[in-house]
Design an enzyme around this catalytic site. Structure first.
Site, PDB file in Angstrom:
ATOM      1  N   HIS A   1      -0.659  -4.177   7.094  1.00 37.85           N
ATOM      2  CA  HIS A   1      -0.732  -2.768   7.499  1.00 37.85           C
ATOM      3  C   HIS A   1      -2.164  -2.461   7.931  1.00 37.85           C
ATOM      4  O   HIS A   1      -3.087  -2.569   7.126  1.00 37.85           O
ATOM      5  CB  HIS A   1      -0.370  -1.856   6.335  1.00 37.85           C
ATOM      6  CG  HIS A   1       1.091  -1.851   6.015  1.00 37.85           C
ATOM      7  ND1 HIS A   1       1.644  -0.995   5.097  1.00 37.85           N
ATOM      8  CD2 HIS A   1       2.113  -2.574   6.510  1.00 37.85           C
ATOM      9  CE1 HIS A   1       2.950  -1.199   5.039  1.00 37.85           C
ATOM     10  NE2 HIS A   1       3.243  -2.175   5.871  1.00 37.85           N
TER      11      HIS A   1
ATOM     12  N   TYR B   1       1.823   8.982   2.368  1.00 34.50           N
ATOM     13  CA  TYR B   1       1.664   9.809   1.176  1.00 34.50           C
ATOM     14  C   TYR B   1       1.804  11.268   1.613  1.00 34.50           C
ATOM     15  O   TYR B   1       0.978  11.753   2.390  1.00 34.50           O
ATOM     16  CB  TYR B   1       0.280   9.608   0.557  1.00 34.50           C
ATOM     17  CG  TYR B   1       0.033   8.192   0.047  1.00 34.50           C
ATOM     18  CD1 TYR B   1       0.236   7.874  -1.287  1.00 34.50           C
ATOM     19  CD2 TYR B   1      -0.404   7.175   0.896  1.00 34.50           C
ATOM     20  CE1 TYR B   1       0.012   6.586  -1.777  1.00 34.50           C
ATOM     21  CE2 TYR B   1      -0.626   5.879   0.429  1.00 34.50           C
ATOM     22  CZ  TYR B   1      -0.407   5.592  -0.911  1.00 34.50           C
ATOM     23  OH  TYR B   1      -0.631   4.321  -1.380  1.00 34.50           O
TER      24      TYR B   1
ATOM     25  N   PRO C   1      -0.004   5.373  -9.769  1.00 36.63           N
ATOM     26  CA  PRO C   1       0.250   4.442  -8.663  1.00 36.63           C
ATOM     27  C   PRO C   1      -0.202   4.916  -7.279  1.00 36.63           C
ATOM     28  O   PRO C   1      -0.276   4.111  -6.352  1.00 36.63           O
ATOM     29  CB  PRO C   1       1.780   4.246  -8.702  1.00 36.63           C
ATOM     30  CG  PRO C   1       2.313   5.358  -9.532  1.00 36.63           C
ATOM     31  CD  PRO C   1       1.230   5.808 -10.446  1.00 36.63           C
TER      32      PRO C   1
ATOM     33  N   LYS D   1      -3.457   0.755  -6.760  1.00 28.88           N
ATOM     34  CA  LYS D   1      -4.596  -0.004  -7.303  1.00 28.88           C
ATOM     35  C   LYS D   1      -4.259  -0.866  -8.527  1.00 28.88           C
ATOM     36  O   LYS D   1      -5.022  -1.771  -8.874  1.00 28.88           O
ATOM     37  CB  LYS D   1      -5.739   0.964  -7.679  1.00 28.88           C
ATOM     38  CG  LYS D   1      -6.390   1.613  -6.484  1.00 28.88           C
ATOM     39  CD  LYS D   1      -7.214   0.599  -5.710  1.00 28.88           C
ATOM     40  CE  LYS D   1      -7.534   1.022  -4.308  1.00 28.88           C
ATOM     41  NZ  LYS D   1      -7.023   0.129  -3.270  1.00 28.88           N
TER      42      LYS D   1
ATOM     43  N   TYR E   1      -8.996   2.270   0.047  1.00 31.37           N
ATOM     44  CA  TYR E   1      -7.598   1.833   0.134  1.00 31.37           C
ATOM     45  C   TYR E   1      -7.497   0.317   0.338  1.00 31.37           C
ATOM     46  O   TYR E   1      -6.663  -0.346  -0.281  1.00 31.37           O
ATOM     47  CB  TYR E   1      -6.866   2.581   1.257  1.00 31.37           C
ATOM     48  CG  TYR E   1      -5.368   2.530   1.095  1.00 31.37           C
ATOM     49  CD1 TYR E   1      -4.730   3.276   0.104  1.00 31.37           C
ATOM     50  CD2 TYR E   1      -4.575   1.701   1.897  1.00 31.37           C
ATOM     51  CE1 TYR E   1      -3.360   3.208  -0.089  1.00 31.37           C
ATOM     52  CE2 TYR E   1      -3.203   1.625   1.715  1.00 31.37           C
ATOM     53  CZ  TYR E   1      -2.599   2.391   0.725  1.00 31.37           C
ATOM     54  OH  TYR E   1      -1.250   2.316   0.531  1.00 31.37           O
TER      55      TYR E   1
END
Ligand code: RFL
Ligand code: PHB
Length: 389
Positions: free
Chosen positions: A72, A201, A293, A297, A384
């Site tokens: 990604h 998200y 979550p 991580k 990220y």
């Protein structure tokens, strides 16, 4: 029996450590409370940082990951039913994350361990840790009702948040920090085409939603739910209806639905235990710290702990460097706290959990800032993809 290292827990951290030690010629055994089938069936994380991918390759367990992992280059944040993409590669000199399930990571690590004939005891009951403050620690357990004792040099506590290792440490020797969030995540796994190419998200007035995937034909989705909600309250149809209502309209229209393969509710918590080393006992992964979550991580921190712990074990056993064990705790915690911050921050930003209109406005302003400023996008991207080891 005698082993150099006893590893408690056959989750990703225990299995990864066991494999790296095997390759370095360090004699070890893994003691696991559950059956292997149970361990292999757990559905959890899905997004791997590059450092985790690199470690799995170092453990010579990365063949399927290289083949099937999906890279990604971006992630998305959605507010007010509008999604904004954050280009991970652009802000991190080409770094990416890889979608590959924790279930698959565990399977690959179990497979290399079994093929190498390494010692793993499943259904080890009543594991107890002894004499971590002396030079001769040992571990006892029951297998099929028979007692066993393993003498060792070091013990690796890789047995998760509810394990025995952290509980063995006297309260006076450990400081814990904890935050429980007033909501949970209801997750659903289904053999449907993922609605987005990247992880999304979403913060909506109905609560948080997350779109993720395990492959191009298997989706993993989550919605924020009440902390004491029960999975029995959610039929598949009820999940899909609520999930769809939290997506931007173009995604809601494109959403493919189908029967669930798995559905579960997870509570959200932030937790850190300090230090991570007590004499001859070292903790790793969820045994030492838990993140909510959001931000993906948990598994990645478990892997980075193992990177540091492996160095410490080699330093201690091969170079006779006693300070290496405390150095483990210092190095691991420095990275843990930064990941804790990111997971806490992204959770707070993307979930609804109090009705304070001012705080909601602050979150909207923060998102507007992050998604329109290069510095803001870079902060999200570099956290990220994972901070350097
Ligand atoms: P684990 O995986 O909990 O493994 C611990 C093992 O120890 C065994 N055990 C014992 N064995 C012997 N004696 C005892 N007394 C024992 N007590 C326990 C257990 O049976 C188990 O096999 O810990 P480990 O290895 O530290 O790994 C941590 C990760 O599993 C965890 O951090 C992640 O799953 C968190 N997580 C995510 N992490 C990510 O990096 N990316 C993600 O996308 C992500 N998504 C998630 C997640 C966790 C979730 N849940 C369910 C909490 C999504 C969810 C919904
Ligand atoms: C998942 O795919 O299960 C997943 C992805 C991203 C997260 C958490 C979980 O932040």
């Amino acid at each position: 029996m005698r082993k150099q290292v006893v590893i408690i827990g056959a989750g990703p951290s225990g299995l990864l450590l066991g494999r790296l030690l095997d390759l370095a010629g360090i004699d070890n055994v893994v003691l696991e409370r559950q059956t292997q089938d149970y361990v292999l069936a757990r559905i959890r994380a899905g997004i791997l940082e590059q450092t985790t991918v690199d470690l799995i390759h170092r453990a010579e367990a990365g063949a399927r990951l290289a083949e099937e992992g999906i890279k990604h280059h971006a992630m998305q944040l959605a507010f007010d039913y509008k999604a904004v993409s954050i280009d991970l590669s652009r802000h991190t000199n080409g770094k990416v994350v890889t979608a590959y399930g924790q279930t698959e990571v565990t399977r690959d690590l179990c497979e290399v361990r079994d093929n190498a004939g390494s010692a793993t005891v499943y259904e080890a009951d009543n594991v107890e840790i002894h004499d971590i403050d002396g030079d001769a620690p040992y571990v006892t357990y029951l297998k099929d009702g028979t007692g066993h004792r393993i003498d060792c040099d070091l013990i690796a506590g890789c047995d998760g948040y509810h394990g025995v290792s952290r509980r063995t440490v006297p309260e006076s020797a450990i400081t814990t920090y904890e935050k429980i969030y007033p909501f949970g995540w209801l997750g659903l796994l289904s053999d449907t085409r993922p609605v987005a190419q990247e992880v999304v998200y979403a913060n909506t007035e109905r609560g948080f939603a997350l779109c993720s995937m395990r492959s191009m034909t298997r989706s993993r989705y989550y919605i924020q739910c009440d902390v004491d909600d029960k999975v029995e309250n959610w039929s598949d149809d009820a999940f899909w209806d609520e999930f769809r209502r939290r997506l931007p309209p173009e995604m809601a229209d494109a959403l493919e639905t189908g029967p669930s393969i798995e559905k579960s509710i997870a509570p959200l918590r932030s937790f850190v235990a300090e230090p991570m080393c007590f004499g001859r006992l070292m903790l790793a992964g969820d045994a030492a710290h838990v993140v909510p979550p959001t931000g993906a991580k948990g598994l990645n921190l478990a892997a980075s702990d193992i990177h540091y712990m492996y160095d410490a074990i080699l330093g201690f056993l091969q170079d006779r460097n006693a300070a290496a064990l405390d150095e483990y705790s210092r190095r691991a915690l420095a990275r843990v706290w930064k990941a804790e911050r990111f997971a806490w921050w992204l959770t707070t930003l993307t979930h609804r959990f109090n009705d304070d209109p001012f705080e909601q406005r602050m979150k909207e302003a923060e998102l507007a800032y992050i998604t329109t400023s290069d510095a803001g996008r870079q902060m999200v991207a570099e956290n990220y993809v994972g901070l350097p080891l």
